[in-house]
Design a protein around this motif. Structure first.
Motif, PDB file in Angstrom:
ATOM      1  N   LYS A   1      45.337  31.525  46.947  1.00 41.36           N
ATOM      2  CA  LYS A   1      44.271  30.555  46.709  1.00 41.36           C
ATOM      3  C   LYS A   1      42.920  31.119  47.135  1.00 41.36           C
ATOM      4  CE  LYS A   1      43.386  25.614  47.275  1.00 41.36           C
ATOM      5  NZ  LYS A   1      43.858  24.349  47.905  1.00 41.36           N
ATOM      6  N   SER A   2      42.931  31.937  48.204  1.00 45.99           N
ATOM      7  CA  SER A   2      41.670  32.514  48.694  1.00 45.99           C
ATOM      8  C   SER A   2      41.060  33.462  47.659  1.00 45.99           C
ATOM      9  CB  SER A   2      41.915  33.260  50.013  1.00 45.99           C
ATOM     10  OG  SER A   2      42.896  34.276  49.830  1.00 45.99           O
ATOM     11  N   ASN A   3      41.922  34.208  46.971  1.00 44.60           N
ATOM     12  CA  ASN A   3      41.418  35.108  45.903  1.00 44.60           C
ATOM     13  C   ASN A   3      40.844  34.310  44.749  1.00 44.60           C
ATOM     14  OD1 ASN A   3      42.217  37.353  47.346  1.00 44.60           O
ATOM     15  ND2 ASN A   3      44.215  37.523  46.322  1.00 44.60           N
TER      16      ASN A   3
ATOM     17  N   HIS B   1      37.022  34.419  43.185  1.00 43.23           N
ATOM     18  CA  HIS B   1      36.828  34.607  41.741  1.00 43.23           C
ATOM     19  C   HIS B   1      35.999  33.470  41.151  1.00 43.23           C
ATOM     20  CE1 HIS B   1      37.708  35.202  37.480  1.00 43.23           C
ATOM     21  NE2 HIS B   1      38.060  33.918  37.435  1.00 43.23           N
ATOM     22  N   MET B   2      36.271  32.234  41.581  1.00 38.30           N
ATOM     23  CA  MET B   2      35.542  31.077  41.057  1.00 38.30           C
ATOM     24  C   MET B   2      34.056  31.184  41.361  1.00 38.30           C
ATOM     25  SD  MET B   2      37.566  28.815  39.488  1.00 38.30           S
ATOM     26  CE  MET B   2      36.750  27.241  39.688  1.00 38.30           C
ATOM     27  N   TYR B   3      33.739  31.683  42.542  1.00 39.86           N
ATOM     28  CA  TYR B   3      32.342  31.840  42.929  1.00 39.86           C
ATOM     29  C   TYR B   3      31.637  32.818  41.982  1.00 39.86           C
ATOM     30  CZ  TYR B   3      28.249  32.953  45.745  1.00 39.86           C
ATOM     31  OH  TYR B   3      26.961  33.155  46.178  1.00 39.86           O
TER      32      TYR B   3
ATOM     33  N   LYS C   1      42.160  32.713  34.399  1.00 37.87           N
ATOM     34  CA  LYS C   1      42.801  33.808  35.108  1.00 37.87           C
ATOM     35  C   LYS C   1      43.636  33.266  36.271  1.00 37.87           C
ATOM     36  CE  LYS C   1      41.844  38.381  37.054  1.00 37.87           C
ATOM     37  NZ  LYS C   1      40.796  39.380  37.389  1.00 37.87           N
ATOM     38  N   ALA C   2      44.794  33.883  36.498  1.00 38.55           N
ATOM     39  CA  ALA C   2      45.708  33.409  37.542  1.00 38.55           C
ATOM     40  C   ALA C   2      45.713  34.344  38.737  1.00 38.55           C
ATOM     41  CB  ALA C   2      47.122  33.274  36.981  1.00 38.55           C
TER      42      ALA C   2
ATOM     43  N   PHE D   1      45.121  28.946  39.251  1.00 41.11           N
ATOM     44  CA  PHE D   1      44.423  29.248  37.989  1.00 41.11           C
ATOM     45  C   PHE D   1      42.930  28.897  38.055  1.00 41.11           C
ATOM     46  CE2 PHE D   1      48.836  28.524  36.982  1.00 41.11           C
ATOM     47  CZ  PHE D   1      49.152  29.592  36.153  1.00 41.11           C
ATOM     48  N   CYS D   2      42.124  29.726  37.409  1.00 40.27           N
ATOM     49  CA  CYS D   2      40.685  29.485  37.317  1.00 40.27           C
ATOM     50  C   CYS D   2      40.418  28.474  36.204  1.00 40.27           C
ATOM     51  CB  CYS D   2      39.959  30.796  37.029  1.00 40.27           C
ATOM     52  SG  CYS D   2      38.188  30.584  36.739  1.00 40.27           S
ATOM     53  N   ASP D   3      39.684  27.413  36.518  1.00 38.82           N
ATOM     54  CA  ASP D   3      39.376  26.384  35.532  1.00 38.82           C
ATOM     55  C   ASP D   3      38.384  26.856  34.471  1.00 38.82           C
ATOM     56  OD1 ASP D   3      41.023  24.620  36.888  1.00 38.82           O
ATOM     57  OD2 ASP D   3      39.395  23.854  38.147  1.00 38.82           O
TER      58      ASP D   3
END
Length: 325
Positions: free
Chosen positions: A310-312, A316-318, A305-306, A299-301
């Motif tokens: 983990k690489s995806n 996304h976090m970036y 979004k889930a 999950f994105c903090d």
């Protein structure tokens, strides 16, 4: 006439003379007197000039002196081993004949020599009087201590004819040879897997029992086998001694290097039952299966979004953080 009668009695095996102390019977009255002196009275008038040991009978002293002189006139016709006393030779012959008349009352194991039974009984009694001066480990038998000391001395006289590996004890070599012969006589009652060595089966059974007595002092993780703990500790220490000959990347564990080499070799033995896609590593297949199952545990903090992988999530976090800024 009396001497003749005594002679007849001896030939017939008649024993008419009893010891008043222990009840043992003898053919001749004179034998009783010697028996009392030797066993009950403890009279020992014959002393060895070399070691000072005392004997009741002169004949016993004479036989003892042959030990110091190294005289061994009694030879085994089977193996050629020589003995000082005929009695020792006779006991030795029982080994070749397979005679085992001395039985352990505790476990029923049979022995050829009474002395071996006595040493065996010390094992049941927990008697360990032979102590290693190096590490303090105690043993029931002196022979076991002597073999143990060879470990400290690095003595390895038992070599494998197949691979040349050397061992301190012959029994360790015999177990090792079974590996080359692929002899797996020790079966697990739970899963049926077979092992070459009994010790390996015992360690395997600990896995089924959930026994984990080896704990990491850094993170507390527990392991069934000590060698697994040792490899794990290398991770915390950053030790990477296993190098790839192709690309030079280093790994902490040998198994990890082996899996990595499968990538270079193009081995993909883990196949997805849904789409048929193949993977080198089982864990990569497991992550891929999550896609088909719709599992999204990453999950994105920032936006919640889930993602399945983990690489995806990292990508996304970036992007998410840049959009926020």
């Amino acid at each position: 006439m009396l001497d003749f009668q005594r002679h007849i009695d001896m030939q017939a095996g008649m024993k008419n003379h009893n010891c008043d102390i222990c009840g043992k019977v003898f053919t001749r009255k004179g034998s009783i007197n010697l028996h009392i002196m030797r066993i009950h009275a403890g009279v020992k008038n014959y002393n060895c000039d070399v070691c000072g040991k005392a004997f009741t009978l002169k004949g016993d002293l004479m036989r003892h002196m042959k030990i110091h002189a190294g005289v061994k006139n009694h030879n085994c016709d089977v193996c050629g081993k020589a003995f000082i006393q005929q009695g020792n030779l006779m006991r030795h012959m029982h080994i070749h004949a397979g005679v085992k008349n001395h039985f352990c009352d505790a476990c029923g194991k049979a022995f050829t020599l009474k002395g071996d039974l006595k040493l065996h009984m010390d094992i049941h009694a927990g008697v360990k009087n032979h102590i290693c001066d190096v590490c303090g480990k105690a043993f029931a038998r002196k022979t076991d201590l002597m073999l143990h000391l060879e470990i400290h001395a690095g003595v390895k006289n038992h070599d494998c004819d197949v691979c040349g590996k050397a061992f301190t004890r012959k029994q360790d070599l015999m177990r090792h040879v079974d590996i080359h012969a692929s002899v797996k006589s020790h079966l697990c009652d739970v899963c049926g897997i077979a092992f070459t060595q009994k010790g390996s089966l015992k360690l395997h059974m600990d896995i089924h029992a959930g026994v984990k007595n080896h704990n990491c002092h850094v993170c507390g993780k527990a392991f069934t086998r000590k060698r697994d703990l040792v490899r794990h500790v290398d991770i915390h220490a950053g030790v990477k001694n296993h190098f790839c000959d192709i690309c030079g990347i280093a790994f902490t564990q040998k198994d990890s290097l082996k899996l990595h080499m499968d990538i270079h070799a193009g081995f993909k033995n883990h196949t997805c039952d849904v789409c048929g896609k193949a993977f080198t590593r089982k864990r990569d297949l497991m992550r891929h299966v999550d896609i088909h199952a719709g599992v999204k545990n990453n999950f994105c903090d920032v936006c919640g979004k889930a993602f399945t992988r983990k690489s995806n999530l990292k990508r996304h976090m970036y992007a998410c953080w840049h959009q926020k800024s």
